[in-house]
Design a protein around this motif. Structure first.
Motif, PDB file in Angstrom:
ATOM      1  N   TYR A 169      -7.625   9.301  -7.954  1.00 13.64           N
ATOM      2  CA  TYR A 169      -8.986   9.126  -7.448  1.00 13.64           C
ATOM      3  C   TYR A 169      -9.801   8.210  -8.372  1.00 13.64           C
ATOM      4  CZ  TYR A 169     -13.796  10.178  -6.129  1.00 13.64           C
ATOM      5  OH  TYR A 169     -15.114  10.071  -5.759  1.00 13.64           O
ATOM      6  N   ALA A 170      -9.700   8.437  -9.680  1.00 13.18           N
ATOM      7  CA  ALA A 170     -10.466   7.635 -10.639  1.00 13.18           C
ATOM      8  C   ALA A 170     -10.073   6.158 -10.560  1.00 13.18           C
ATOM      9  CB  ALA A 170     -10.254   8.164 -12.057  1.00 13.18           C
ATOM     10  N   GLU A 171      -8.796   5.880 -10.478  1.00 13.06           N
ATOM     11  CA  GLU A 171      -8.336   4.487 -10.377  1.00 13.06           C
ATOM     12  C   GLU A 171      -8.835   3.828  -9.100  1.00 13.06           C
ATOM     13  OE1 GLU A 171      -6.863   2.518 -12.635  1.00 13.06           O
ATOM     14  OE2 GLU A 171      -6.998   4.203 -14.038  1.00 13.06           O
ATOM     15  N   LYS A 172      -8.740   4.540  -7.985  1.00  9.15           N
ATOM     16  CA  LYS A 172      -9.210   4.000  -6.701  1.00  9.15           C
ATOM     17  C   LYS A 172     -10.716   3.743  -6.748  1.00  9.15           C
ATOM     18  CE  LYS A 172      -9.525   5.123  -1.824  1.00  9.15           C
ATOM     19  NZ  LYS A 172     -10.145   6.183  -1.082  1.00  9.15           N
ATOM     20  N   LEU A 173     -11.472   4.714  -7.227  1.00  7.95           N
ATOM     21  CA  LEU A 173     -12.924   4.570  -7.308  1.00  7.95           C
ATOM     22  C   LEU A 173     -13.304   3.462  -8.289  1.00  7.95           C
ATOM     23  CD1 LEU A 173     -15.603   5.706  -6.274  1.00  7.95           C
ATOM     24  CD2 LEU A 173     -15.544   7.339  -8.181  1.00  7.95           C
ATOM     25  N   GLY A 174     -12.561   3.380  -9.394  1.00  9.79           N
ATOM     26  CA  GLY A 174     -12.829   2.324 -10.369  1.00  9.79           C
ATOM     27  C   GLY A 174     -12.693   0.936  -9.759  1.00  9.79           C
ATOM     28  N   LYS A 175     -11.668   0.747  -8.929  1.00 11.10           N
ATOM     29  CA  LYS A 175     -11.492  -0.549  -8.256  1.00 11.10           C
ATOM     30  C   LYS A 175     -12.609  -0.806  -7.259  1.00 11.10           C
ATOM     31  CE  LYS A 175      -6.581  -0.863  -8.953  1.00 11.10           C
ATOM     32  NZ  LYS A 175      -5.319  -0.311  -8.545  1.00 11.10           N
TER      33      LYS A 175
END
Length: 158
Positions: free
Chosen positions: A18-24
């Motif tokens: 989730y963090a990686e997706k939101l970060g992008k």
């Protein structure tokens, strides 16, 4: 103004994904305690594990605040398993004038156990460098996590 978003959830709940997706999506910096710990300290920390976690958390708080104050959104990827930790984090950023949010990643117990089994299979097959979760560690994680109530979270993701 930039903000800090903190992921909350149990081990293997999907916080890092989730963090990686939101970060992008937000073009935000993702600060992961697991990434820092394994990259710098390795996986076998023994009796020093909890102390190293504490030190890494303090470092990441500082970097998150510096980054947000410089104008870039930050995603903090660690569990915030205890209510007291979540309260500390909110107050830390509030005192510096930084907006923050908590995003809770909720999974059922059945899904959680399935994900842990899948993770362990990846480790045992040499396809992952995260640590194996044996039954003792699983029980430790089960008792450590304090699930938040909905009012405590800014976003609840199921």
């Amino acid at each position: 103004m930039a903000k800090v978003i903190m992921t909350c959830g149990n081990l293997c709940s999907g916080k890092s994904t989730y963090a990686e997706k939101l970060g992008k999506e937000l073009r935000a910096v993702v600060l992961s305690i697991d990434e820092l710990m394994t990259t710098v300290l390795g996986r076998e920390l023994g009796d020093m594990h909890d102390e190293y976690v504490r030190r890494c958390e303090q470092y990441l708080y500082k970097k998150a605040a510096e980054t947000a104050l410089a104008g870039t959104d930050v995603i903090i990827d660690w569990g915030f398993w205890k209510k007291a930790q979540r309260g500390y984090a909110r107050e830390f950023f509030r005192q510096q004038g930084i907006d923050c949010e908590f995003h809770y990643i909720a999974v059922s117990n059945e899904e959680w156990e399935r994900r842990i089994a899948a993770r362990n299979a990846e480790v045992l097959n040499g396809r992952s460098d995260v640590y194996h979760i044996d039954s003792g560690l699983l029980e430790k994680f089960r008792t450590m996590f304090e699930e938040p109530d909905r009012q405590e979270m800014d976003m609840w993701i199921e």
